[in-house]
Design an enzyme around this catalytic site. Structure first.
Site, PDB file in Angstrom:
ATOM      1  N   HIS A  69      -6.211   6.037  10.167  1.00  0.00           N
ATOM      2  CA  HIS A  69      -4.976   6.104  10.936  1.00  0.00           C
ATOM      3  C   HIS A  69      -4.080   7.159  10.325  1.00  0.00           C
ATOM      4  CE1 HIS A  69      -4.490   3.092   7.749  1.00  0.00           C
ATOM      5  NE2 HIS A  69      -3.242   3.488   7.666  1.00  0.00           N
ATOM      6  N   CYS A  91       0.856  -1.183   0.000  1.00  0.00           N
ATOM      7  CA  CYS A  91       0.000   0.000   0.000  1.00  0.00           C
ATOM      8  C   CYS A  91       0.889   1.229   0.000  1.00  0.00           C
ATOM      9  CB  CYS A  91      -0.964  -0.001   1.179  1.00  0.00           C
ATOM     10  SG  CYS A  91      -0.174   0.313   2.776  1.00  0.00           S
TER      11      CYS A  91
END
Length: 625
Positions: free
Chosen positions: A543, A378
């Site tokens: 996050h 990612c």
């Protein structure tokens, strides 16, 4: 190859500004000589050294090449560059770049760990400097004369072929060599240096189109489009576009490997195209790399438009006619086995092919060997990839392939040595650039993507049946009082909210719990702006970014339930779990969250929870260790 752009830049300057160019300019043309003498060889040498030993290897390799450059350009030597009929500094750069890096790498290993603290920089700098100086002098007096003789001999051969109109016959050797992946060695190791010499002197060279001519390959693929059968006929149009317009010639190699007699068509087409350049005294000013029709015309020499056009077009027509006849004469009812031919091509190449999927419908590497490593990548290598890797790892282990590693990483830190790369569909192209040899799988749901089952089937197909292994147990008796998730950080009814409001709410709960500084909430929004944190299965895990680690005081979670759901980048989300983690604790934390939210029974308990204690019964076992 990475320096082709610099060679093209040199070619454009040459094409336009030398005395026989399109727009002669005496001042700009002064860059032509230094470009071929110094810039291009040093770039090549640095790249060769860097590939072997990073910056240190590149610096030593490039400096070592300086001796070759002067030995082939300085009038102090008996035979200078202009008399050799070639460019020895190019071959010298290809040799000295990697050689210089190899020497300094071996020397560094001799005293690795033996240098007293405080003297590392002194030793590193002087060892590199002394090594580079010795290699530069050695290359000047030892390798220089050898390469001058080699290039002089090759130049004489080319001159003989040109003088006797035999240049077209080089196709007898070049076309088979291309299919065997000797094309780059021939083209950039021999033809490019000789061609650059000719281009500097007369403004063009036909040598640049001996190997890079897109006509023969295009003609072959057109023949398969018209006369082919089955998969070969169906895949030929896509391969034609990649070959002719994209310049990636290897896409047609499997068609030839499946029917080797088609080499006759390529040889006939290549020879015809070269003959046109000989007749019209035409060519390019720089290499056409990659061998695309666009690259051909971008390097077109003044006065060569007709000859070069006839070069590729006649090669295409002749190859099409000969290949068509050969295909029509083939009485075999069997279709071309492109999968096997592609696997053979990759064996010849020594690595996986980035264009194999055009021929086989999937990455041809699927038949090349077992899967040993899978990476879920990612943008930052944190939340989403950790969670996806956890889900996929469990599926792989449950299928009996415990020896297959599944890890997560940031795309920027990927290396091209993974067998399978899994990414969010928005990031796949970025990952493909970093790992072109891998099988790439795109997902849009990190928690329950059907593509995970496809990955398992790929592993089963390449690795065999697998063996039963017990799933990894996760302790669910961890004391919830450890403080990772506290009652005050749990909200059972978030009400109506937007995505950004939900992120802010999750972050504010983390701030109130004393887990993060207020700046961390802004970092949570920044993370969402780059890649969505909606995981699927009604879950989002906002996050912070990597840079926001300094704002984290302790590892913690917050939990907000939205019974009516909220729109999160087009997906429905009911459970928002805010995450803050110290160090690498987020990796195991995401793995535990993934196990919870892929378990329907635990999700049902969260949906029916009537108090924060009910949530703690489910999420209290989610710990980073």
């Amino acid at each position: 190859m990475p320096n082709i752009g610099a060679i093209i830049a040199w070619g454009l300057i040459t094409a336009f500004f030398i005395p026989v160019g399109w727009t002669p300019n005496e001042k700009i043309a002064t860059m032509v000589g230094p470009g071929i003498y110094y810039l291009l060889p040093l770039l090549i040498a640095y790249t060769g050294g860097y590939n072997l030993y990073k910056i240190r290897g590149g610096v030593v390799g490039a400096t070592s090449t300086l001796g070759i450059i002067m030995a082939t350009s300085s009038p102090l030597f008996d035979k200078v560059y202009t008399e050799t009929g070639g460019s020895p500094m190019f071959l010298g750069a290809m040799i000295m770049g990697p050689l210089g890096a190899f020497v300094i790498m071996r020397l560094d290993r001799l005293w690795d760990g033996k240098i007293k603290p405080g003297f590392e920089m002194l030793v590193n700098n002087f060892s590199a400097g002394i090594t580079a100086a010795i290699l530069a002098i050695g290359s000047m007096f030892i390798l220089g004369p050898i390469l001058r003789a080699v290039m002089e001999g090759l130049g004489n051969v080319v001159e003989f072929l040109v003088d006797h109109s035999l240049l077209p016959f080089t196709s007898i050797f070049i076309e088979p060599a291309k299919v065997l992946f000797l094309n780059n060695a021939i083209n950039h190791g021999v033809l490019t240096p000789l061609g650059l010499d000719q281009s500097k002197d007369i403004g063009h060279s036909a040598l640049f189109l001996l190997e890079a001519n897109p006509g023969p390959g295009a003609g072959l693929l057109l023949a398969f489009m018209v006369f082919g059968k089955g998969v070969a006929k169906a895949t030929a149009p896509g391969a034609f576009i990649i070959q002719f317009f994209g310049g990636i010639h290897e896409v047609y190699f499997p068609y030839v490997l499946a029917k080797p007699r088609l080499l006759l068509a390529l040889i006939a087409g290549g020879a015809t195209g070269t003959l046109m350049n000989v007749i019209f005294d035409s060519g390019l000013v720089a290499p056409a790399a990659p061998g695309s029709i666009f690259a051909v015309y971008s390097s077109l020499a003044k006065g060569s438009a007709l000859g070069v056009t006839l070069c590729w077009s006649s090669a295409l027509v002749v190859t099409f006619v000969v290949a068509g006849l050969l295909l029509k004469m083939d009485r075999s009812e069997e279709e071309v086995d492109l999968a096997a031919a592609t696997a053979q091509m990759e064996t010849n190449k020594g690595k996986k092919s980035s264009v194999a999927s055009v021929l086989t419908g999937h990455d041809a590497s699927a038949a090349a060997g077992p899967v040993g490593s899978i990476v879920f990548a990612c943008d930052a290598g944190m939340g989403s990839s950790a969670m996806g890797a956890s889900v996929l790892r469990k599926k792989i282990q449950d299928a009996g392939f415990g020896d297959v590693t599944v890890v997560n990483k940031a795309i920027s830190s990927l290396s091209d040595d993974y067998d399978v790369v899994v990414t969010h569909q928005d990031l796949t192209e970025r990952a493909r650039r970093e790992t072109p040899s891998a099988v790439h799988v795109s997902v849009d749901n990190f928690m329950a993507s059907p593509r995970y089952d496809e990955v398992v089937e790929l592993v089963r197909a390449r690795n065999g049946a697998g063996s039963a292994t017990a799933p990894v147990a996760v302790a669910d008796d961890v004391d919830a009082t450890r403080g990772l998730l506290v009652e005050d950080a749990i909200v059972l009814d978030g009400g109506a909210a937007t995505r950004d409001q939900a992120i802010a709410r999750a972050g504010e709960l983390l701030v109130a719990a004393g887990a993060v500084d207020p700046a961390y909430v802004d970092a949570m929004h920044q993370r969402e702006a780059s890649v969505s944190t909606a995981m699927g299965n009604l879950l989002a895990i906002p996050h912070g970014t990597n840079e926001a680690k300094a704002d984290v005081r302790r590892t913690a979670l917050s939990f907000v339930r939205y019974p009516d759901g909220i729109d999160w980048n087009g997906r429905e989300v009911k459970y928002v779990v805010g995450v803050a983690a110290l160090g690498n604790e987020h990796l195991k934390l995401m793995a535990r969250l993934a196990e919870v939210f892929t378990d329907p029974e635990r999700v049902r308990h969260l949906e029916e929870a009537n108090s924060p204690l009910d949530v703690l019964e489910v999420l209290g076992a989610v710990q980073p260790a």
